[in-house]
Design a protein around this motif. Structure first.
Motif, short mmCIF file in Angstrom:
data_model
loop_
_atom_site.label_atom_id
_atom_site.label_comp_id
_atom_site.label_asym_id
_atom_site.label_seq_id
_atom_site.Cartn_x
_atom_site.Cartn_y
_atom_site.Cartn_z
N PRO A 291 9.63 -2.59 10.95
CA PRO A 291 8.41 -3.41 10.91
C PRO A 291 7.17 -2.54 10.94
O PRO A 291 7.09 -1.54 11.65
CB PRO A 291 8.53 -4.26 12.19
N ALA A 292 6.16 -2.93 10.14
CA ALA A 292 4.89 -2.21 10.12
C ALA A 292 4.05 -2.61 11.32
O ALA A 292 4.24 -3.67 11.93
CB ALA A 292 4.14 -2.49 8.82
N VAL B 297 8.12 1.71 4.98
CA VAL B 297 9.05 2.78 4.64
C VAL B 297 8.27 4.08 4.73
O VAL B 297 7.26 4.24 4.06
CB VAL B 297 9.64 2.61 3.24
N VAL B 298 8.73 5.00 5.57
CA VAL B 298 8.03 6.27 5.77
C VAL B 298 9.00 7.41 5.47
O VAL B 298 10.06 7.51 6.09
CB VAL B 298 7.50 6.40 7.21
N ALA B 299 8.62 8.24 4.51
CA ALA B 299 9.41 9.41 4.14
C ALA B 299 8.62 10.66 4.47
O ALA B 299 7.43 10.74 4.16
CB ALA B 299 9.78 9.37 2.66
N CYS C 152 0.85 -1.19 0.00
CA CYS C 152 0.00 0.00 0.00
C CYS C 152 0.89 1.24 0.00
O CYS C 152 1.86 1.32 0.76
CB CYS C 152 -0.91 0.00 1.23
N VAL C 153 0.55 2.20 -0.87
CA VAL C 153 1.27 3.48 -0.96
C VAL C 153 0.31 4.57 -0.52
O VAL C 153 -0.78 4.73 -1.10
CB VAL C 153 1.78 3.74 -2.39
N ARG C 154 0.69 5.33 0.50
CA ARG C 154 -0.16 6.42 1.00
C ARG C 154 0.60 7.74 0.88
O ARG C 154 1.76 7.84 1.29
CB ARG C 154 -0.53 6.20 2.47
N VAL D 132 5.07 10.24 2.80
CA VAL D 132 4.96 9.12 1.85
C VAL D 132 5.21 7.84 2.64
O VAL D 132 6.28 7.67 3.24
CB VAL D 132 5.98 9.25 0.70
N GLU D 133 4.24 6.94 2.64
CA GLU D 133 4.34 5.69 3.40
C GLU D 133 4.08 4.50 2.49
O GLU D 133 3.07 4.47 1.78
CB GLU D 133 3.34 5.69 4.56
N ILE D 134 5.00 3.57 2.49
CA ILE D 134 4.87 2.35 1.69
C ILE D 134 4.94 1.17 2.66
O ILE D 134 5.95 0.98 3.35
CB ILE D 134 5.98 2.23 0.63
N THR D 135 3.88 0.37 2.74
CA THR D 135 3.85 -0.80 3.61
C THR D 135 3.58 -2.05 2.78
O THR D 135 3.03 -1.96 1.68
CB THR D 135 2.76 -0.65 4.69
N ASP D 136 3.97 -3.20 3.31
CA ASP D 136 3.72 -4.46 2.63
C ASP D 136 3.46 -5.54 3.67
O ASP D 136 3.65 -5.33 4.87
CB ASP D 136 4.91 -4.84 1.73
N ASP D 137 3.00 -6.71 3.19
CA ASP D 137 2.71 -7.83 4.09
C ASP D 137 3.78 -8.91 4.02
O ASP D 137 3.54 -10.06 4.39
CB ASP D 137 1.33 -8.43 3.77
#
Length: 389
Positions: free
Chosen positions: A370-371, A378-380, A321-323, A333-338
């Motif tokens: 870790p999310a 990844v949070v920018a 997910c890209v937020r 900018v936040e990119i998370t994954d499972d």
């Protein structure tokens, strides 16, 4: 472990002095309680000479061995064949241990040979008072052999630890060098892209200026819009030019492209590329989207691009997910994954280093870890000055 090592190193000088002093006291007590034949003063000097030099045995193991051996032989000579003190026997074992543990191979061989001669001489001198028993030749080999074996074991362990520390330092240096090379490569890539951003902005300025020139003759009031746009674009181009001057670039890339760099409007293309390889990506926006400086927008796009690339290559994830969070003073900018993130001892890869370099260029930060609901994040955070278009 480091605290234990420091404490051991601080206690070593104390032990180096305490051990020979204790053996000296034991020697004097034995000579006083059970005085052997011979001159008491000379016996005391020889007995102390065979134990007190142990205080400097680590710095001069061979010289100490010579003095200790001479002191033992002197005791037996003065006492007309009577045995040396027990403390002298312990001192000899310590000399054997120290030679094997500390000395260079040549000094070790010379010291052990000297001790063998001294022990043999003592055994022969003692035979003048009592017949020589076979065991008298065997027991020194057992005790002194055990001391030498312990010294060899400790020496080998110390060498292995030293080799492991050398390898760890070399690996640390290599990893640091690789990180510096990766950061330099990323800065060179950023410089090329900023050059293109500035070139694109200047092209827009020329077009807007030409449009304003045409409007001045027909409708001077309408010419204000393109002129203001020229000012805004010029300010952005100047800001990017300042950043460009602070970034390294390689001589091999002296010919830049004049094509505009990608922006956040192309994020759906990244989502589709990920879907083509089996990774489902959701794209979400929070806040009110605004026009961003070209450099900030390019940095955000590259961070998302690199993060999704890492997810596909390393995370074994099926969903990401890209937020994009638009605030008044920053873009989040936040990119998370499972998938699975890096292990506890893993170091940041070149991709993470590149993302951090891009964020730092605009005074921002990139954090990874870790999310909250599992997987990796990844949070920018990129500070921005919103430009109204």
């Amino acid at each position: 472990m480091a605290v234990v090592a420091v404490r051991g190193a601080s206690l070593q000088p104390v032990l180096d002095v305490a051990v020979p002093v204790l053996l000296g006291v034991l020697s004097v007590v034995q000579l006083v309680s059970e005085p052997p034949p011979g001159d008491p003063t000379l016996l005391t000097v020889c007995a102390l000479a065979s134990v007190l030099p142990l205080a400097v045995r680590r710095r001069a193991p061979l010289a100490v061995t010579v003095v200790v051996a001479a002191g033992i032989v002197g005791q037996v000579l003065v006492a007309d064949g009577a045995p040396a003190t027990f403390a002298s026997f312990v001192a000899t074992m310590i000399c054997v241990y120290t030679l094997v543990r500390e000395a260079r191979p040549g000094h070790m061989a010379a010291g052990l040979g000297l001790l063998a001669i001294a022990i043999s001489a003592v055994t022969v001198l003692q035979a003048r008072a009592d017949p020589i028993e076979p065991f008298e030749f065997v027991y020194p080999l057992v005790y002194f052999g055990a001391a030498g074996a312990l010294g060899a074991l400790v020496r080998q362990r110390a060498q292995r630890l030293s080799a492991a520390e050398d390898r760890a330092r070399a690996l640390e240096t290599e990893l640091q060098r690789e990180a510096e090379v990766a950061a330099a490569d990323e800065r060179a890539r950023i410089a090329r892209e900023l050059h293109d951003v500035v070139a694109h902005g200047l092209s827009l300025m020329v077009v807007q200026a030409e449009a304003a020139e045409e409007m001045l003759g027909r409708s001077p009031e309408a010419a204000g819009v393109p002129l203001r746009r020229v000012q805004e674009t010029g300010r952005e181009a100047l800001g990017e030019m300042r950043r460009l001057l602070g970034v390294l670039r390689t001589p091999a890339d002296a010919t830049p492209s004049t094509a505009p760099q990608p922006s956040l409007r192309r994020l759906p293309e990244l989502v589709q590329e990920a879907a083509d390889v089996g990774l489902r990506v959701d794209l979400a926006t929070e806040g009110t989207p605004v026009d961003l400086p070209l450099g900030v927008e390019l940095a955000a796009y590259r961070i998302v691009q690199e993060a999704l690339t890492n997810v596909r290559r390393h995370a074994s994830a099926r969903h990401a997910c890209v937020r994009l969070g638009y605030g008044t003073t920053e873009l989040r900018v936040e990119i998370t994954d499972d998938g699975r993130g890096p292990g506890p001892g893993d170091r940041p890869g070149h991709g993470v280093i590149g993302m951090r370099e891009r964020a730092a260029l605009y005074g921002g930060t990139v954090t990874t870890g870790p999310a909250a609901g599992g997987g990796f994040a990844v949070v920018a955070v990129l500070p921005l000055e919103v430009s109204a278009r």
